[in-house]
Design an enzyme around this catalytic site. Structure first.
Site, PDB file in Angstrom:
ATOM      1  N   ARG A 385       1.052  -1.458   0.017  1.00 35.58           N
ATOM      2  CA  ARG A 385      -0.305   0.040  -0.103  1.00 35.58           C
ATOM      3  C   ARG A 385       1.032   1.137   0.084  1.00 35.58           C
ATOM      4  O   ARG A 385       0.516   2.354  -0.445  1.00 35.58           O
ATOM      5  CB  ARG A 385      -1.070   0.012   1.037  1.00 35.58           C
ATOM      6  N   VAL A 507      -9.691   1.125  -4.185  1.00 38.50           N
ATOM      7  CA  VAL A 507      -8.798  -0.466  -4.151  1.00 38.50           C
ATOM      8  C   VAL A 507      -7.847  -0.122  -2.661  1.00 38.50           C
ATOM      9  O   VAL A 507      -7.802   0.715  -2.364  1.00 38.50           O
ATOM     10  CB  VAL A 507      -8.397  -0.870  -5.168  1.00 38.50           C
ATOM     11  N   GLU A 508      -7.555  -1.517  -2.536  1.00 32.99           N
ATOM     12  CA  GLU A 508      -6.604  -1.238  -1.267  1.00 32.99           C
ATOM     13  C   GLU A 508      -6.952  -0.557   0.082  1.00 32.99           C
ATOM     14  O   GLU A 508      -6.255   0.056   0.663  1.00 32.99           O
ATOM     15  CB  GLU A 508      -5.008  -0.812  -1.691  1.00 32.99           C
ATOM     16  N   GLY A 509      -8.324  -0.704   0.226  1.00 34.52           N
ATOM     17  CA  GLY A 509      -8.915  -0.037   1.458  1.00 34.52           C
ATOM     18  C   GLY A 509      -9.524   1.315   0.915  1.00 34.52           C
ATOM     19  O   GLY A 509      -8.769   2.260   0.698  1.00 34.52           O
TER      20      GLY A 509
END
Ligand SMILES: Cc1cc2nc3c(=O)[nH]c(=O)nc-3n(C[C@H](O)[C@H](O)[C@H](O)COP(=O)(O)OP(=O)(O)OC[C@H]3O[C@@H](n4cnc5c(N)ncnc54)[C@H](O)[C@@H]3O)c2cc1C
Length: 834
Positions: A385, A507-509
């Protein structure tokens, strides 16, 4: 009266000094004794009526209380014990999955920011951007070449797919194995190199970068490299590195998005047939969606909950989240259909299966890693991230600035380049700030990951801040381009970024969650110097041991809180003038002192928030979101100051640094103000306000004049524009829409004087400029321009006409056609019916 006021001032100074320097209890007791004696001596003046004795007794009483509290046994009974009981019920509860997430990442500079006295030298000592010769030549060679091969319109529209030619190039040159070690056939590049490579490709095509980014982020490659068995590494890693295998990673399902740990996808441990033999394995049923590269993947990384009802593995019944690799050709795996995410062309789609049997050794890491999936994912997520999205979003901010500063200079209205108008200067100023500060923070974070850190809080902060700043830059770029940005076609170089912004945000949280829950609420637990220890102590089943651990953490916590309250009050009262700054920061001392002051305020408020809100922290997201913003501004301004030094303290960048720092501190202040104004506990709200803003709001946004100078720099100094947009792909090909901008801009700047002459003649009515007329020929004939100037301006006008042109299409061409539409919910319904 004067003596009394002096006495009062001395008392306040004494309390602040004792607090700031974390004086032990006995020192407080001595201080109170001193104050009592001083008072009773009468030196403090005559204002001792009506109760001189009472005030003296108060000091003696304080001295006795502190004196008693400095005896450990007494402190334990009257303070620590009751506090332990009280706080046990108040502190946030941390679930197992949360503990794994919290323990997965590393704590680094984020923890410094929570101390109130960050050691800026730790940030300054993070390596500047350094690549190995091999990494540098990959960036300048294959990456540059790949960018040159990309035609964004062809990718996202004409083919609606990343063309095979690009896939082949990407696979052959090893792009898919940047994070796989050399030993296993990959490139084994540092995080910094990966970040720059990803950024460069992102500045050219968000679709192409996605297919490079995903295999180099959380997924089979990284998981096998870190946790795989020897056989899995030997078999898969070389194949993933050279693109013989295309991976995807499936975590998200229709019912479990942000809350991925609640997935309904299950595996049951059982025996079954595989390759003609009966083996121990898992029977899987799953339904996933949004899976990037899914439709193209040959290897599916699947996350599911594993159950072992017959206890065949000897680890109980509910084993937990597990990750396996499944070839997409395996019978029962349904894959290949596509979503259309924001019109993007990278492959993305659902996949599902029902009662699909796989052997147990397809679990990543084999049988011993069953149930370890969540920990594995969280450990990899922090580093990933910090790299993928911050790199591509930062490149996006730089690309938006590069394109928009060129377009703003080329495009004229009202006889002026639009970039010279104040209204346009404002968004351009924001873009300059974002490009400078996002690159500063990106470089620092990537270097931290390169040296082995997995910064969970900073990675969350970077993810949401860079993607939000990019969103602002894209919107600003659109506003400055007007209709030119809105009409899509091969000459539109902004649409792909506009379409892809929501993908990066989600995406990715997804950002709302990442800002409000992960960055501060979980961040405080992770980075606060004592809180995590206190929670662990409070949750300890052995109460005696818990209280012992708690005592240590709690005593330090009190000293820390008092120190920050006193420090923040002192520095806010004195405007930060007495703050310290790192050595050799000529020109930056003022900003460092202000950062120090702001850090004290942040640490004080964050600490009170955690203690007062306790378990409520997770739900008070409007408050935690603001503290996440405040924390982010501290980090970003710190990185801006570091970048200035790393770049050699260029005098041309001083204004940019001042612009970014002033705005950053102003946003910090507004976040803190919003937090304090809305804090639900009134006495604490008053206390916070008195400590943080004793003399009102100290910061203002950067002045209009400074904003003007910053934008002028970018428009007039090509080297500043180049530096602000470094590491992105810059085309010089006039047949490429971004290359056309570059070439035209150079010629526009070179012909500025001739252009002014022509404009003056048009305003004076000497020359008329209408369709069907040769106004340049006319200007030459009338002696307004020389032949040479006329020739240059003809060229500029021809190029400008192409820069401002938009595409149009045959109506028949623009009708989309999607013949067979599928639906997750229909699949889920039919599964339920079965
Ligand atoms: C183009 C694309 C590619 C993707 N690629 C992959 C992939 O390769 N593999 C994979 O497994 N997944 C992938 N995803 C899934 C992605 O990770 C999820 O979309 C994301 O986690 C959010 O889930 P959701 O869309 O279901 O939104 P939801 O979970 O429904 O969230 C909706 C909104 O609510 C907010 N929210 C939710 N919970 C909270 C909370 N507690 N506090 C505050 N706000 C909250 C979110 O921030 C969001 O704004 C992809 C998604 C997209 C769109």
């Amino acid at each position: 009266m004067v003596e009394f006021l002096v006495f009062l001032g001395l008392i306040v100074a004494g309390v602040v000094a004792l607090g700031m320097y974390k004086a032990p209890m006995w020192a407080w007791a001595l201080g109170a004794v001193g104050a009592a004696l001083f008072w009773q001596s009468g030196i403090a003046g005559t204002l001792t009526d009506p109760a001189p004795g009472l005030i003296g007794y108060l000091f003696w009483f304080t001295a006795v209380v502190f004196g008693l509290l400095s005896v450990p046994a007494i402190r334990r009974v009257v303070l620590i014990g009751p506090a332990f009981k009280l706080i046990k019920g108040v502190l946030p509860k941390v679930s197992d999955t949360e503990t794994q997430a919290l323990e997965a990442g590393t704590v680094g500079f984020d923890a410094e920011l929570f101390t109130g006295t960050p050691d800026w030298d730790k940030l300054r000592s993070v390596a500047p951007v350094v690549l190995s010769p091999e990494e540098q030549s990959f960036l300048d060679g294959p990456t540059e070449e790949l960018c040159g091969l990309i035609n964004d319109w062809q990718v996202r529209h004409a083919e609606a797919e990343v063309p095979e030619k690009l896939w082949d190039f990407i696979k052959k040159r090893g792009f898919l194995g940047m994070l796989i070690s050399k030993e296993h056939g990959g490139l084994g590049f540092s995080a910094q190199a990966q970040s720059l490579i990803i950024g460069k490709i992102a500045s050219r095509s968000p679709d192409v970068v996605t297919i490079v980014m995903v295999p180099n982020s959380l997924g089979p490659g990284e998981l096998i490299e870190k946790y795989g068995t020897e056989e899995q590494m030997a078999h898969y890693l070389p194949r993933l590195a050279n693109g013989d295998e295309v991976p995807c990673f499936a975590l998200t399902g229709p019912a479990s998005g942000s809350d991925a740990a609640t997935m309904r996808d299950i595996g049951i441990v059982t025996r079954g047939q595989h390759d003609g033999k009966e083996v121990l394995g898992i029977r899987l049923t799953w339904d996933k969606r949004y899976i990037t590269l899914g439709p193209k993947a040959t290897l599916l990384g699947l996350a599911f909950r594993l159950f072992d009802p017959d206890r065949m593995l000897g680890k109980g019944e509910n084993i937990g989240i597990t990750v396996a690799m499944i070839p997409t050709t395996h019978p029962g795996v349904n894959i290949g259909r596509r979503h259309l995410p924001s019109g993007a062309a990278f492959p993305n789609g659902p996949n599902w299966g029902k009662d699909v049997f796989i052997p147990i050794d397809w679990v990543i890491g084999g049988e011993k890693m069953v149930g370890q999936g969540w920990r594995m994912l969280m450990e990899c997520l922090a580093a990933g991230r910090a790299i993928s999205l911050p790199s591509s979003a930062t490149a996006g901010t730089k690309a938006m600035l590069r394109f928009t500063s060129a377009y703003g200079r080329i495009r004229k209205q009202f006889g002026l380049p639009i970039a010279r108008m104040e209204g346009i200067e404002e968004p351009l100023g924001r873009m300059v700030e974002s490009a400078y500060s996002c690159e500063a923070a990106r470089a620092v974070t990537a270097s931290m990951v390169s040296r082995g850190e997995r910064p969970s809080v900073l990675s969350a902060l970077m993810k949401y801040q860079t993607t939000e700043r990019m969103r602002q830059c894209v919107n600003d770029a659109f506003d400055v381009h007007g209709g030119r940005a809105i009409c899509d076609g091969p000459s539109n170089y902004l649409q792909s970024a506009y379409q892809m912004v929501p993908v990066g945000i989600t995406v990715e949280g997804a950002n709302i969650l990442t800002r409000t829950l992960i960055t501060f609420a979980q961040g405080a637990l992770r980075s606060h110097p004592y809180l995590f220890d206190e929670i662990h102590a409070a949750q300890d089943m052995d109460t005696e041991r818990g209280q012992e651990k708690f005592e240590r953490a709690f005593s330090n916590h009190i000293a820390f809180s008092v120190s920050n309250a006193s420090g923040a009050f002192f520095h806010n009262l004195t405007g930060g003038h007495f703050g310290t700054q790192p050595e050799h920061v000529a020109g930056l001392a003022h900003w460092y002192r202000q950062l120090g002051r702001a850090s004290r305020s942040f640490a004080f408020v964050a600490d009170l928030a955690v203690v007062a809100l306790g378990g409520g922290l997770k739900t008070k997201q409007k408050l935690t979101g603001r503290l996440a913003d405040a924390l982010s501004e501290l980090f970003f301004v710190g990185c801006v100051l570091k970048r200035f030094e790393d770049d050699g303290k260029l005098s041309s960048d001083k204004d940019i640094v001042a612009f970014a720092a002033a705005n950053g501190l102003y946003r910090f202040q507004e976040a803190m103000r919003g937090f304090i104004d809305n804090f639900p506990v009134a006495p604490l709200r008053w206390l916070m306000r008195a400590v943080v803003f004793p003399l009102g709001m100290p910061y203002r946004p950067a002045s209009d004049e400074l904003g003007h100078r910053v934008v002028k720099l970018v428009l007039q100094a090509p080297e500043v524009r180049d530096r602000l947009t470094r590491h992105i792909y810059v085309s010089q090909d006039v047949d490429d829409p971004t290359g056309l901008l570059e070439v035209t801009l150079r010629k526009v700047i070179a012909s500025e004087e001739a252009e002014k002459k022509l404009e003056r003649a048009i305003r004076a009515g000497t020359v008329r400029r209408y369709h069907g007329m040769d106004w340049i020929g006319d200007a030459i004939a009338k002696g307004v321009l020389t032949e040479g100037e006329g020739q240059t301006l003809r060229e500029v006008e021809a190029l400008t006409a192409r820069v401002i042109a938009v595409d149009d299409f045959d109506p028949a061409e623009v009708k989309p056609h999607y013949p067979s539409v599928g639906h997750n919910s229909r699949r889920a319904e039919s599964a339920a019916a079965e």
